[in-house]
Design an enzyme around this catalytic site. Structure first.
Site, PDB file in Angstrom:
ATOM      1  N   LYS A   1     -50.070 -22.749 -47.052  1.00 39.40           N
ATOM      2  CA  LYS A   1     -48.817 -22.049 -46.719  1.00 39.40           C
ATOM      3  C   LYS A   1     -49.068 -20.565 -46.497  1.00 39.40           C
ATOM      4  O   LYS A   1     -49.837 -19.958 -47.219  1.00 39.40           O
ATOM      5  CB  LYS A   1     -47.809 -22.229 -47.861  1.00 39.40           C
ATOM      6  CG  LYS A   1     -46.541 -21.392 -47.720  1.00 39.40           C
ATOM      7  CD  LYS A   1     -45.652 -21.495 -48.952  1.00 39.40           C
ATOM      8  CE  LYS A   1     -45.496 -20.153 -49.638  1.00 39.40           C
ATOM      9  NZ  LYS A   1     -44.591 -20.171 -50.788  1.00 39.40           N
TER      10      LYS A   1
ATOM     11  N   ASP B   1     -43.650 -27.101 -58.257  1.00 41.76           N
ATOM     12  CA  ASP B   1     -43.647 -25.637 -58.129  1.00 41.76           C
ATOM     13  C   ASP B   1     -42.809 -25.036 -59.252  1.00 41.76           C
ATOM     14  O   ASP B   1     -42.097 -25.744 -59.954  1.00 41.76           O
ATOM     15  CB  ASP B   1     -43.082 -25.228 -56.763  1.00 41.76           C
ATOM     16  CG  ASP B   1     -43.662 -23.902 -56.273  1.00 41.76           C
ATOM     17  OD1 ASP B   1     -44.401 -23.249 -57.041  1.00 41.76           O
ATOM     18  OD2 ASP B   1     -43.369 -23.513 -55.129  1.00 41.76           O
TER      19      ASP B   1
END
Ligand code: R5P
Length: 328
Positions: free
Chosen positions: A195, A221
């Protein structure tokens, strides 16, 4: 410290959590008010006697973040001036923790700034959940704990499942340590999404390191804010042949169009389910989100603090969770 000599205050962001923790620990939940002047200035008011007490203040520094931070600081200041013996700031979601380093020139380190302000205001201990990065412990010169709510969620998620065919996916490089810990614990494979963030609230994903094809994937996350990180990762994982995608996340901020976007992704069968904790209460969640409560873990931590003389260990509070393990 003792339960009898303790009192707890909730400043509005975690009222349900505070009530529940007060019921479990039997620490009195004191009455207090945050009043605001016409220009927005905050005033903390309580009639409860504080002198010599061990005080717990619960307040996530979540949306509106700047207000929440000031409310917490001002309350701590008031409690210190009222001669509290100790002040533990319980910040289930620690806002501003993402800016924990200068990622580029002339950027602030807000997490450090908030740590300094908390200590200056008079906090004698800080407790939070799944802080963005563990090295932020070093921003504090007072005792600091970041509890791992992820383990409770993992426990619930893995109930009646096996790790066969499971792949734990880190949605970015920053979350690799956490994801690796989990994959090792449940004996599953690990994959990492490549990312990049060109600017705040914008996410680009280009590749996945590892194999998600036909796998039951768990995306883990610390937080969902706009959802860009998780949604983009999930879409790419689906393109790469992931069989199922479940999300486990501690802090559900769900800002912008996040709720709608997750509802759409679940309708389109890109995402199966979202497991999220209750560190943030005042928010709208996607339809099928499963809320996992951290109440008991928090109460157990407070009991350890309150029984300091009995040499309670913080790691003991995880013993009832099968998949518990401290992150390092
Ligand atoms: C960033 O490093 C964090 O761990 C999260 O991945 C990020 O803050 C989530 O933000 P959003 O949901 O807006 O992509």
């Amino acid at each position: 410290m003792s339960i009898k000599n303790s009192i707890m205050f909730s400043l509005g962001q975690n009222d349900n959590l505070a009530k529940s923790v007060s019921n479990i620990t039997k620490i009195k939940l004191g009455r207090s008010h945050l009043n605001h002047f016409a220009d927005g200035e905050t005033l903390f008011v309580t009639d409860e006697p504080i002198r010599g007490k061990d005080v717990y203040v619960i307040h996530s520094t979540s949306k509106p973040v700047n207000n929440s931070v000031m409310e917490l600081l001002i309350s701590i200041d008031a409690l210190r001036r009222a001669s509290a013996k100790s002040i533990t700031a319980i910040i289930p979601y620690y806002g501003y923790s993402r800016q924990d380093r200068k990622a580029a020139g002339r950027e602030p380190i807000t997490s450090r700034l908030i740590a300094d302000l908390l200590q200056k205001a008079g906090a004698t201990r800080v407790l939070t959940f799944d802080i963005h990065s563990q090295q932020q412990q070093g921003f504090f010169s007072i005792p600091f704990d970041s509890l791992t709510g992820i383990w409770i969620m993992l426990d619930k998620f893995m109930k009646n499942r096996t790790s066969e065919n499971v792949c734990v996916v880190s949605p970015d490089y920053g979350a690799v340590k956490r994801s690796r810990s989990i994959s090792e614990k449940i004996n599953a494979q690990l994959a990492i999404v490549d990312k990049r963030r060109p600017k705040p609230n914008q996410v680009e994903v280009s590749n996945i390191l590892g194999d998600v094809y036909e796998k039951d994937c768990i995306l883990v996350d610390d937080m969902i804010d706009t959802g860009g990180t998780m949604l983009n990762a999930a879409k790419l994982m689906k393109e790469k042949g992931a069989k199922t995608i479940n999300i486990i996340v501690t802090h559900g901020l769900f800002n912008g169009n996040a709720v709608q976007n997750f509802n759409d992704a679940m309708e389109q069968k890109i995402i199966d389910n979202i497991y999220v904790s209750n560190t943030i209460e005042n928010t709208i969640l996607p339809n099928k989100a499963i809320i996992i409560k951290i109440d008991e873990l928090l109460a157990d931590a407070i009991n350890v603090f309150a029984n300091e003389n009995a040499c309670g260990s913080m790691s003991s509070i995880y013993s009832k969770y099968k998949y518990s393990k401290e992150f390092n």
